[in-house]
Design a protein around this motif. Structure first.
Motif, PDB file in Angstrom:
ATOM      1  N   TRP A 199       0.830  -1.217   0.000  1.00 33.63           N
ATOM      2  CA  TRP A 199       0.000   0.000   0.000  1.00 33.63           C
ATOM      3  C   TRP A 199       0.865   1.269   0.000  1.00 33.63           C
ATOM      4  O   TRP A 199       0.460   2.285  -0.547  1.00 33.63           O
ATOM      5  N   LEU A 200       2.049   1.172   0.612  1.00 27.70           N
ATOM      6  CA  LEU A 200       2.945   2.336   0.589  1.00 27.70           C
ATOM      7  C   LEU A 200       3.380   2.632  -0.847  1.00 27.70           C
ATOM      8  O   LEU A 200       3.641   3.764  -1.212  1.00 27.70           O
ATOM      9  N   ASN A 201       3.439   1.575  -1.657  1.00 27.80           N
ATOM     10  CA  ASN A 201       3.807   1.748  -3.061  1.00 27.80           C
ATOM     11  C   ASN A 201       2.573   1.800  -3.956  1.00 27.80           C
ATOM     12  O   ASN A 201       2.618   1.457  -5.136  1.00 27.80           O
ATOM     13  N   PHE A 202       1.438   2.208  -3.377  1.00 27.38           N
ATOM     14  CA  PHE A 202       0.155   2.150  -4.080  1.00 27.38           C
ATOM     15  C   PHE A 202       0.212   2.875  -5.423  1.00 27.38           C
ATOM     16  O   PHE A 202      -0.286   2.387  -6.435  1.00 27.38           O
ATOM     17  N   PHE A 203       0.874   4.062  -5.455  1.00 26.23           N
ATOM     18  CA  PHE A 203       0.841   4.863  -6.681  1.00 26.23           C
ATOM     19  C   PHE A 203       1.725   4.283  -7.769  1.00 26.23           C
ATOM     20  O   PHE A 203       1.511   4.519  -8.949  1.00 26.23           O
ATOM     21  N   ASP A 204       2.734   3.496  -7.366  1.00 30.01           N
ATOM     22  CA  ASP A 204       3.555   2.845  -8.384  1.00 30.01           C
ATOM     23  C   ASP A 204       2.821   1.648  -8.967  1.00 30.01           C
ATOM     24  O   ASP A 204       2.824   1.426 -10.160  1.00 30.01           O
ATOM     25  N   ASP A 205       2.196   0.899  -8.072  1.00 27.45           N
ATOM     26  CA  ASP A 205       1.584  -0.330  -8.548  1.00 27.45           C
ATOM     27  C   ASP A 205       0.300  -0.612  -7.759  1.00 27.45           C
ATOM     28  O   ASP A 205       0.292  -1.406  -6.816  1.00 27.45           O
ATOM     29  N   PRO A 206      -0.790   0.082  -8.114  1.00 27.61           N
ATOM     30  CA  PRO A 206      -2.041  -0.088  -7.347  1.00 27.61           C
ATOM     31  C   PRO A 206      -2.541  -1.533  -7.366  1.00 27.61           C
ATOM     32  O   PRO A 206      -3.084  -2.025  -6.391  1.00 27.61           O
ATOM     33  N   MET A 207      -2.350  -2.219  -8.458  1.00 28.19           N
ATOM     34  CA  MET A 207      -2.860  -3.585  -8.532  1.00 28.19           C
ATOM     35  C   MET A 207      -2.177  -4.486  -7.517  1.00 28.19           C
ATOM     36  O   MET A 207      -2.799  -5.358  -6.921  1.00 28.19           O
ATOM     37  N   ALA A 208      -0.863  -4.234  -7.319  1.00 32.45           N
ATOM     38  CA  ALA A 208      -0.110  -5.063  -6.363  1.00 32.45           C
ATOM     39  C   ALA A 208      -0.673  -4.891  -4.962  1.00 32.45           C
ATOM     40  O   ALA A 208      -0.794  -5.861  -4.205  1.00 32.45           O
ATOM     41  N   ALA A 209      -1.042  -3.652  -4.639  1.00 34.89           N
ATOM     42  CA  ALA A 209      -1.598  -3.402  -3.312  1.00 34.89           C
ATOM     43  C   ALA A 209      -2.882  -4.191  -3.129  1.00 34.89           C
ATOM     44  O   ALA A 209      -3.101  -4.855  -2.104  1.00 34.89           O
ATOM     45  N   LEU A 210      -3.754  -4.126  -4.145  1.00 30.78           N
ATOM     46  CA  LEU A 210      -5.023  -4.843  -4.027  1.00 30.78           C
ATOM     47  C   LEU A 210      -4.787  -6.340  -3.988  1.00 30.78           C
ATOM     48  O   LEU A 210      -5.449  -7.068  -3.238  1.00 30.78           O
ATOM     49  N   ARG A 211      -3.820  -6.776  -4.806  1.00 26.91           N
ATOM     50  CA  ARG A 211      -3.518  -8.204  -4.828  1.00 26.91           C
ATOM     51  C   ARG A 211      -3.031  -8.680  -3.454  1.00 26.91           C
ATOM     52  O   ARG A 211      -3.489  -9.688  -2.938  1.00 26.91           O
ATOM     53  N   ALA A 212      -2.124  -7.887  -2.891  1.00 29.90           N
ATOM     54  CA  ALA A 212      -1.580  -8.254  -1.575  1.00 29.90           C
ATOM     55  C   ALA A 212      -2.693  -8.312  -0.543  1.00 29.90           C
ATOM     56  O   ALA A 212      -2.754  -9.231   0.283  1.00 29.90           O
TER      57      ALA A 212
END
Lengths: 521, 423
Positions: free
Chosen positions: B58-71
């Protein structure tokens, strides 16, 4: 002149209930305005709106012609409206001064300025004849004086509109007379008073004008000088009410209840009943008159097995029941209408039908051995609700949802629907409206005429005078006199309640003049 | 007179008949369900914020929003997935049934049933302990002594279980069971007697009796103590003739016949409370002891009876756990179950069936928590928090009403829960 207070089209709905339906009320400066209605008519809702505890769904409030909103008790006081509740809002361990200060503390630096407050209390009490010592603890005061403290509390906050909610319900007749004097004095000094009551006689004696409400609506408004009891009762109840009881002479039979030299302790281990003796015969009503707190409560509790007897004997229908359990006494054919119906007489969360069997549930047909027969209990309830006119949507609702009068009818139905030899009724009509009082009195007389012995304890002298065949005056735990009801006047009984002997009372007070018996409130 | 006073009844202001059954339904079913649901959501949030991977994503949400949701999805599904798999395992059971239908034998089904069976097994002592508290509440008594009564029940059962020898099982087992039930009953009845005849408050005394039971057990079970083995601070094992029979022989499946005893007891307690004259008196005393006295109930004797029955139920909780699952007792045996029982009674609204459902929920959550810890490395404490949240929401229904915009019920019925602190 603009009225001090005006309510226009006040409407308040609760889920399923229209508690106030477009109510209009006008309070003039320096008048005592009575608000009369049965329990549950909507009086309290209206006053809670005025005191800011509820917000009206519709309608406007005007104070001295200005439209206003009342957002809570503090706001109400700020606008000059003060309320004296039926149940006092006092802290017993604090002094009068401290109670008056509470929530409105005057300080000198960091210290409470008790002296200044006490001085103002003295000044207020002198100006209005509200005698009270500011330095006494409230717990040491009698009920009547506590009520004065409540009034002082309101005046101290500079209220000029005073609302009193059923103020006489907790007072002895003498205290009530004192209160009326105080209210008249306040009126003469320009305080406007709303006096909530369901007692017709008080309203007629005290108020200048009366507004009658029934089922949330104003059904009439009139100066009291144009009104009389019968008319007000009819407006209040919605039908003609018999204000006098037709009572054929008693035909006393055998002694059913007899107690000798009874001694009973109260909760503080003082002798509350101190050598009382009495006999009650089948087919007569013996009324126990007395100012509250002279041992009546303890006497009844001892007779019904709820309180141990220290000394003396009790026999019921020839059987010695001294210190017997409540169940044994009930099984002797005793019915008991307790003084505190919600604490002793009912299990409030239980449905009506269960409350109708709380002392018979173990008998057939309500139980077969260990198994409760709910069907039989429900069937009986259907019948009794009809027969005793309990106003309820169904017998399955918790008895807590009923009005006071209907709760009392549930108790009366339970106690009078089984075969009994003795009825002990303690304050059977306290807090009830005329309609219910009339009904319960009729039922008690019916039982007498069927040959039941009745012991009636009441703080309402009118009730005793109207119903009893013999009167036993209780004073400081003893019976000072037992007399035929026809031989004494109300004033004479009143004197004896205050401690006079029978001879003194007969010598001084007016003799009984009329045989007519007026018993409604 | 400004208005006619003829007696026309006003058409308005007819009091609406309160609907007790409907209020009951929402009190007993809707609120608890919503409370559990909300607690699981909050527990999920807690799982997420304590999961370092999720927070990092989530801290890297703006780089990779999908990764945050996936995590997020991964973390939640692992955690709650493990929990459901470890406690219910419906998917596994369905596969097992499929396998059995295809004629591949019942072995897979038997293994798949283990988690569910374990949840039910863990629920058994909760059912009894919850009933103990709820039953006392119905009689207006606050029994916080479940802990001590359970312990005494377990000790009595185990003592008979290992000490008495040479009996056939149909004598030995009932004897050991009875010992546990009686032990709990007597332990609690002491408190009832003290309340009836000295006015001592049962809350204080049940707490005291807990400490006495715990200290007593520490002495009995200390190494070389009267009931302990010479080498370890636990009792000798219960003899096989006093075991409550287990019903499956799959390894790890501890499901035992005590579960059916629990179901029967739920029915029995319901019958006593709502169908018997004894229950009528108990509920009357619970709702208004003064009125009960007025109507001829011997309140003192009833208090003692209620405490004894409540203690018998708590003793049974200790008894079934030792004779059915553990088969010995060590120091620290009940570990707070007697207190969880108070929460169960609250959750079940003091109704036997409500307690049953609440106990099944507790058993399931506790059992699932173990698997969650081993698979997803999420501490069991999360489940403790979820359970605590459920209790908060049940105790303060105002929160649930506000969250889900439910209207306030008009007429309140039933005894107030905090009754036990009164006179």
């Amino acid at each position: 002149m603009t009225p001090v207070l005006e309510l226009r089209n006040i409407t308040k709905r609760f889920p399923g209930v229209l508690a106030n339906d477009h109510i209009n009320l006008t309070l003039e400066e320096g008048e005592i305005h009575a608000l009369l209605g049965e329990n549950g008519a909507g009086k309290s809702t209206l006053m809670n709106i005025l005191y800011g505890l509820y917000h009206p769904d519709e309608g406007e409030i005007y104070i001295r012609g200005q439209r206003t909103q009342i957002n809570g008790p503090t706001d109400a006081i700020r606008q000059g409206i003060g309320m004296v509740h039926q149940h006092f809002m006092l802290v017993p361990v604090l002094t009068v001064t401290e109670n008056v200060m509470l929530g409105n503390e005057s300080v000198k630096g960091l210290v409470l300025d008790r002296k200044a407050v006490a001085a103002r209390i003295r000044e207020i009490s002198q100006r209005h004849g509200l005698e009270v010592d500011p330095d006494v603890r409230v717990e040491d005061l009698s009920v009547g004086v506590r009520q004065r403290v409540e009034i002082i509390k309101v005046l101290y906050r500079n209220a000029n509109i005073l609302i009193l909610d059923e103020p006489t319900a907790v007072l002895t007749p003498q205290e009530a007379d004192d209160l009326f004097e105080i209210l008249r004095s306040l009126r003469s000094q320009g305080v406007s008073i709303i006096f909530i009551s369901h007692k017709l006689r008080e309203v007629l004696a005290l108020a200048d004008r009366v507004t009658v409400i029934r089922r949330g609506r104003v059904v009439g408004e009139t100066p009291t000088k144009d009104a009389n009891q019968a008319m007000l009762a009819e407006m209040m109840v919605g039908r003609r009410v018999a204000l006098t009881v037709q009572k054929p002479p008693a035909k006393p039979g055998e002694v059913v209840l007899a107690f000798k030299n009874l001694k009973v302790l109260d909760n503080l281990m003082h002798l509350a009943v101190n050598g009382a003796s009495l006999e009650v015969r089948a087919g007569e009503i013996v009324g126990v008159a007395g100012v509250q707190g002279n041992g009546q409560t303890e006497l009844v509790e001892a007779l019904t097995g709820l309180r141990p007897v220290q000394d003396g004997t009790i026999t019921i229908a020839g059987k010695d029941v001294t210190n017997a359990s409540p169940r044994v006494i009930t099984e002797c054919g005793v019915a008991h209408i307790p003084e505190d119906r919600q604490e002793d007489g009912l299990v409030l969360p239980f449905p009506i039908h269960d409350n109708l069997v709380i002392n018979t549930f173990y008998h057939p047909p309500f139980a077969n051995g260990w198994v409760v027969n709910h069907e039989a209990i429900r069937q009986q309830a259907e019948r009794l609700v009809q027969e005793f006119d309990v106003r309820t949507p169904s017998a399955a609702v918790p008895v807590a949802t009923l009005s006071g009068g209907n709760q009392q009818k549930v108790i009366v139905a339970r106690e009078m629907s089984r075969p009994i030899k003795l009825l002990i009724a303690n304050q059977p009509t306290r807090g009830l409206d005329v309609g219910s009082i009339e009904y319960i009195h009729r039922r008690i007389l019916e039982k007498r005429d069927q040959g039941v012995a009745v012991l009636l304890v009441s703080a309402e002298l009118d009730e005793i005078m109207g119903l009893a065949d013999r009167i036993a005056v209780m004073f400081k735990g003893k019976f000072t006199a037992v007399v035929d009801a026809d031989e004494v006047s109300k004033e004479q009984v009143g004197l004896m309640m205050a401690g006079s002997s029978l001879e003194e009372a007969l010598a001084h007070a007016p003799k009984p003049v009329s045989k007519e018996r007026e018993i409604v409130t | 007179m400004t208005e006619a006073t003829t007696a026309t009844p006003s058409p308005v202001a007819t009091t609406a008949p309160p609907k007790p059954r409907q209020t009951r339904m929402r009190d007993v079913i809707l609120y608890p369900l919503l409370a559990v649901f909300t607690a699981l959501i909050l527990g999920g949030i807690l799982i997420l914020v304590t999961d370092r991977a999720v927070v990092q994503a989530w801290l890297n949400f703006f780089d990779d929003p999908m990764a945050a949701l996936r995590a997020t999805g991964h973390s939640l599904s692992t955690a709650y997935g493990a929990m459901f798999e470890g406690s219910l395992n419906f998917g596994g059971i369905l596969r097992g049934i499929g396998a059995a239908l295809r004629g591949e034998g019942t072995q897979e089904l038997a293994v798949a049933l283990v988690p569910l069976a374990e949840s039910l097994t863990q629920a058994v002592p909760y059912i009894f302990a919850g009933l103990a508290v709820a039953f006392a509440f119905q009689g207006g008594l606050f029994n916080i002594g479940g802990e001590g009564q359970m312990l005494v029940g377990a000790l009595c059962s185990v003592y008979i279980g290992f000490k008495v020898t040479g009996l056939p099982w149909y004598v030995h087992l009932p004897l050991a069971m009875f010992a546990g039930i009686a032990g709990g009953a007597i332990w609690a009845a002491i408190v009832g007697v003290l309340k009836a005849y000295t006015g001592a408050h049962e809350v204080i005394n049940t707490i005291m009796m807990n400490w006495i039971a715990i200290s007593l057990s520490t002495w009995l079970l200390k190494v070389g103590g009267p009931m302990a083995r010479p080498d370890v601070p636990v009792t000798p094992p219960v003899l096989e003739t006093a075991w409550i029979p287990r019903l499956f022989d799959t390894p790890g499946n501890r499901f035992h016949a005590g579960f059916f005893l629990a179901l029967f007891t739920v029915w029995l307690i319901w019958w006593i409370l709502y169908k018997s004259t004894l229950g009528f008196q108990i509920r009357m005393v619970g709702a208004n002891a003064r009125a009960a006295k007025y109507s001829g109930v011997n309140v003192k004797r009833l208090w003692i009876a209620v405490m004894a029955i409540s203690g018998a139920l708590a003793g049974t909780a200790g008894m079934v756990q030792t004779l059915g699952v553990d088969r010995w007792v060590g120091v620290g045996f009940s570990s707070g179950m007697g207190f969880d029982a108070i929460a169960l009674a609250l959750l079940g609204k003091n109704h036997p069936v409500g307690v049953l459902l609440a106990a099944l929920l507790f058993g399931t959550l506790k059992n699932g928590a173990t698997r969650m810890q081993s698979v997803a490395q999420i501490p069991v404490d999360i489940i403790t928090i979820v359970i605590a949240l459920v209790i908060v929401f049940i105790a303060a229904p105002e929160i649930i009403r506000w969250l889900y915009r439910l209207r306030q019920p008009v007429a309140k019925e039933g005894p107030v829960f905090s009754k036990g602190w009164g006179s």
